[in-house]
Design a protein around this motif. Sequence first.
Motif, PDB file in Angstrom:
ATOM      1  N   HIS A 140      -2.976   9.719  -6.616  1.00 36.75           N
ATOM      2  CA  HIS A 140      -1.418   9.410  -7.448  1.00 36.75           C
ATOM      3  C   HIS A 140      -1.722   8.099  -8.006  1.00 36.75           C
ATOM      4  O   HIS A 140      -0.825   7.846  -8.612  1.00 36.75           O
ATOM      5  N   ILE A 141      -2.634   7.509  -7.804  1.00 31.03           N
ATOM      6  CA  ILE A 141      -2.879   5.964  -8.759  1.00 31.03           C
ATOM      7  C   ILE A 141      -2.636   6.149 -10.245  1.00 31.03           C
ATOM      8  O   ILE A 141      -2.207   5.162 -10.854  1.00 31.03           O
ATOM      9  N   GLY A 142      -3.058   7.158 -10.696  1.00 32.80           N
ATOM     10  CA  GLY A 142      -3.175   7.395 -12.234  1.00 32.80           C
ATOM     11  C   GLY A 142      -1.572   7.721 -12.683  1.00 32.80           C
ATOM     12  O   GLY A 142      -1.415   7.492 -13.940  1.00 32.80           O
ATOM     13  N   ALA A 278       2.054 -10.921  -1.788  1.00 37.59           N
ATOM     14  CA  ALA A 278       0.833 -11.588  -2.579  1.00 37.59           C
ATOM     15  C   ALA A 278       0.217 -12.391  -1.523  1.00 37.59           C
ATOM     16  O   ALA A 278      -1.192 -12.302  -1.816  1.00 37.59           O
ATOM     17  N   GLN A 279       0.522 -12.756  -0.355  1.00 37.79           N
ATOM     18  CA  GLN A 279      -0.314 -13.588   0.486  1.00 37.79           C
ATOM     19  C   GLN A 279      -1.178 -12.604   1.064  1.00 37.79           C
ATOM     20  O   GLN A 279      -2.400 -12.868   1.396  1.00 37.79           O
ATOM     21  N   LEU A 280      -0.782 -11.237   1.505  1.00 37.80           N
ATOM     22  CA  LEU A 280      -1.675 -10.534   2.027  1.00 37.80           C
ATOM     23  C   LEU A 280      -2.587 -10.098   1.074  1.00 37.80           C
ATOM     24  O   LEU A 280      -3.825  -9.694   1.435  1.00 37.80           O
ATOM     25  N   ARG A 281      -2.245  -9.905  -0.164  1.00 39.85           N
ATOM     26  CA  ARG A 281      -3.144  -9.024  -1.148  1.00 39.85           C
ATOM     27  C   ARG A 281      -4.291 -10.262  -1.413  1.00 39.85           C
ATOM     28  O   ARG A 281      -5.453 -10.176  -1.588  1.00 39.85           O
ATOM     29  N   ASP A 282      -3.882 -11.602  -1.406  1.00 44.35           N
ATOM     30  CA  ASP A 282      -4.736 -12.702  -1.739  1.00 44.35           C
ATOM     31  C   ASP A 282      -5.814 -13.151  -0.693  1.00 44.35           C
ATOM     32  O   ASP A 282      -6.733 -13.804  -0.916  1.00 44.35           O
ATOM     33  N   ASN A 283      -5.306 -12.769   0.582  1.00 45.59           N
ATOM     34  CA  ASN A 283      -5.792 -13.136   1.721  1.00 45.59           C
ATOM     35  C   ASN A 283      -6.189 -12.067   2.628  1.00 45.59           C
ATOM     36  O   ASN A 283      -5.412 -11.998   4.128  1.00 45.59           O
ATOM     37  N   LEU A 381      -3.214  -0.200   0.078  1.00 49.33           N
ATOM     38  CA  LEU A 381      -2.098  -0.063  -0.667  1.00 49.33           C
ATOM     39  C   LEU A 381      -1.573  -1.549  -1.681  1.00 49.33           C
ATOM     40  O   LEU A 381      -1.390  -0.930  -2.838  1.00 49.33           O
ATOM     41  N   VAL A 382      -1.613  -2.590  -1.023  1.00 48.58           N
ATOM     42  CA  VAL A 382      -1.323  -3.839  -1.707  1.00 48.58           C
ATOM     43  C   VAL A 382      -2.472  -4.118  -2.644  1.00 48.58           C
ATOM     44  O   VAL A 382      -2.307  -4.863  -3.593  1.00 48.58           O
ATOM     45  N   GLY A 383      -3.825  -3.768  -2.100  1.00 46.15           N
ATOM     46  CA  GLY A 383      -4.779  -4.087  -3.071  1.00 46.15           C
ATOM     47  C   GLY A 383      -4.892  -3.397  -4.356  1.00 46.15           C
ATOM     48  O   GLY A 383      -5.092  -3.850  -5.580  1.00 46.15           O
ATOM     49  N   ARG A 384      -4.575  -2.056  -4.187  1.00 42.41           N
ATOM     50  CA  ARG A 384      -4.746  -1.077  -5.177  1.00 42.41           C
ATOM     51  C   ARG A 384      -3.448  -0.982  -6.107  1.00 42.41           C
ATOM     52  O   ARG A 384      -3.805  -0.483  -7.315  1.00 42.41           O
ATOM     53  N   LEU A 385      -2.480  -1.052  -5.515  1.00 38.59           N
ATOM     54  CA  LEU A 385      -0.976  -0.915  -6.146  1.00 38.59           C
ATOM     55  C   LEU A 385      -0.434  -2.234  -6.445  1.00 38.59           C
ATOM     56  O   LEU A 385      -0.094  -2.731  -5.864  1.00 38.59           O
ATOM     57  N   GLN A 386      -0.806  -2.613  -7.701  1.00 41.34           N
ATOM     58  CA  GLN A 386      -0.091  -3.781  -8.294  1.00 41.34           C
ATOM     59  C   GLN A 386       1.056  -3.720  -8.603  1.00 41.34           C
ATOM     60  O   GLN A 386       1.776  -2.824  -9.111  1.00 41.34           O
ATOM     61  N   ASN A 387       1.961  -4.802  -8.742  1.00 45.77           N
ATOM     62  CA  ASN A 387       3.162  -4.897  -9.307  1.00 45.77           C
ATOM     63  C   ASN A 387       4.091  -3.920  -8.596  1.00 45.77           C
ATOM     64  O   ASN A 387       4.992  -3.128  -9.283  1.00 45.77           O
ATOM     65  N   LEU A 388       4.131  -3.775  -7.504  1.00 45.64           N
ATOM     66  CA  LEU A 388       4.871  -2.773  -6.659  1.00 45.64           C
ATOM     67  C   LEU A 388       6.452  -3.046  -6.702  1.00 45.64           C
ATOM     68  O   LEU A 388       6.979  -4.264  -6.766  1.00 45.64           O
ATOM     69  N   ARG A 414       1.306  -0.736 -11.042  1.00 40.04           N
ATOM     70  CA  ARG A 414       0.305  -0.692 -11.740  1.00 40.04           C
ATOM     71  C   ARG A 414      -1.031  -0.558 -11.149  1.00 40.04           C
ATOM     72  O   ARG A 414      -1.182  -1.215 -10.272  1.00 40.04           O
ATOM     73  N   ALA A 415      -2.092   0.362 -11.730  1.00 41.26           N
ATOM     74  CA  ALA A 415      -3.067   0.632 -10.868  1.00 41.26           C
ATOM     75  C   ALA A 415      -4.087  -0.500 -10.937  1.00 41.26           C
ATOM     76  O   ALA A 415      -4.197  -1.082 -12.123  1.00 41.26           O
ATOM     77  N   GLY A 416      -4.603  -0.637  -9.910  1.00 43.40           N
ATOM     78  CA  GLY A 416      -5.505  -1.977  -9.980  1.00 43.40           C
ATOM     79  C   GLY A 416      -6.916  -1.183  -9.390  1.00 43.40           C
ATOM     80  O   GLY A 416      -6.981  -0.212  -9.063  1.00 43.40           O
ATOM     81  N   GLU A 417      -8.013  -2.083  -9.179  1.00 43.77           N
ATOM     82  CA  GLU A 417      -9.370  -1.653  -9.046  1.00 43.77           C
ATOM     83  C   GLU A 417      -9.322  -1.570  -7.339  1.00 43.77           C
ATOM     84  O   GLU A 417      -8.867  -2.232  -6.728  1.00 43.77           O
TER      85      GLU A 417
END
Length: 420
Positions: A140-142, A278-283, A381-388, A414-417
């Motif tokens: 679904h990421i696309g 953001a805290q979970l995504r960055d850490n 989820l939080v790493g690959r799906l940006q601007n949720l 927005r799709a992330g890597e």
Amino acid sequence: MTDQAPIKAAAALDPSLSLFQLLEPAIHADPFPFYKRLREEAPVAWDPFMHTWVVTRYEDVHFVLKEFSADRTPDVAKMEALGLPSLGPVADVMAKQMLFLDAPAHTRLRKLCMSAFTPRRVEAMEGKIHEIAHQLIDDHIGNGQMELIADFAEPFPAIVTAGLLGVPLDDHRQLKAWSATFAEMLGNFQHNPDRIRDVLKCVADMTGYFRDAVREQERNPHDGLIRSLMDAEVDGQRLSEDEVIANTIVTMVGGQETTTNLMGNGLLTLIRQPDKLAQLRDNPEIIASAVEELLRFETPSQHTARICPADTMMGGQLIRKGEAVMAVMAAGNRDPERFADPDTLDLTRTDNRHLAFGWAAHFCFGAALARMEARIAFPALVGRLQNLSVTSDILEWRTNSGLRGLTALPIAFRAGERAA
């Protein structure tokens, strides 16, 4: 529990404090202010509308989970005496499940099942669980959007459960449908004839399916929990075929419903608090404590029933032997006497012995697997799906007060890597 406070006559409960209030959509959508009122105004209360005692403080909920009886399923004869003979087959299955038994029957079943469902078995699934999570996201990421419940939170634990049991992965949709129907009996205050018919058919279909799976294992042995349950032996004791089937069913249901709710409720909570997301995504290294905090903050299984085993004083109230007691884990998990700033989501909380998985002998059989799934799913989820963001102003919740979860959660991103 010994309680030196004088016995108070059980006052008539304010109807606005009855657990029936959880049937109100607005309260069900955010039950925590209601639980706070209960803890403060009637922490141990007889609910005449529910015909049960209700306990909401951490200390009391913990005591009930640890000391009170879980043997609360009427047998077939009692069902007939109550004028509900059609529910006999359901009672027959539930009476063989660990969830509804006390020692020594519970101890025997638990030992046999734990000898099959070992930590090594869970650890061996980690790589496959990673693959499942990322494949569902890849699908679904696309698109830049997905319906989280239908596209991820439901199929993710269903596929994992099919793999765990050793049944065809393609059957995961049927397993999920059965699980959702069976869960109508667990934690749901409202039962109507249509649901009863659906549950009866569900139990018959599940029993037939897993009996066929046992026959298939006899013809063609292969790895999976069903095979391990069939082979389990402790102190010369083994599970009967009906016990294998009954505890396969409860493992399947428990492994899906609460995990689906944790995924949906947890991601919604993070989206509503962008700083925490953001805290979970960055850490990502904080994921273990973050999962425990999401379990505390948004307890997937809100309450459970027990039976008082002997006259017991609690909160100045005398609970008589044989009376029903509802332990509200979700309320205990927000008790300020136990947790600092309980209504604040603290992803690095260290003192977090929450009640989400129960306690003592009936501590959740599949807790290790549920934790692993969450530790894999949330970073993916939080790493690959940006601007949720949530794309609907109106969210609907399943009409099940005990297993509280969303019916749908449409999100955009927005799709992330994908991380290496």
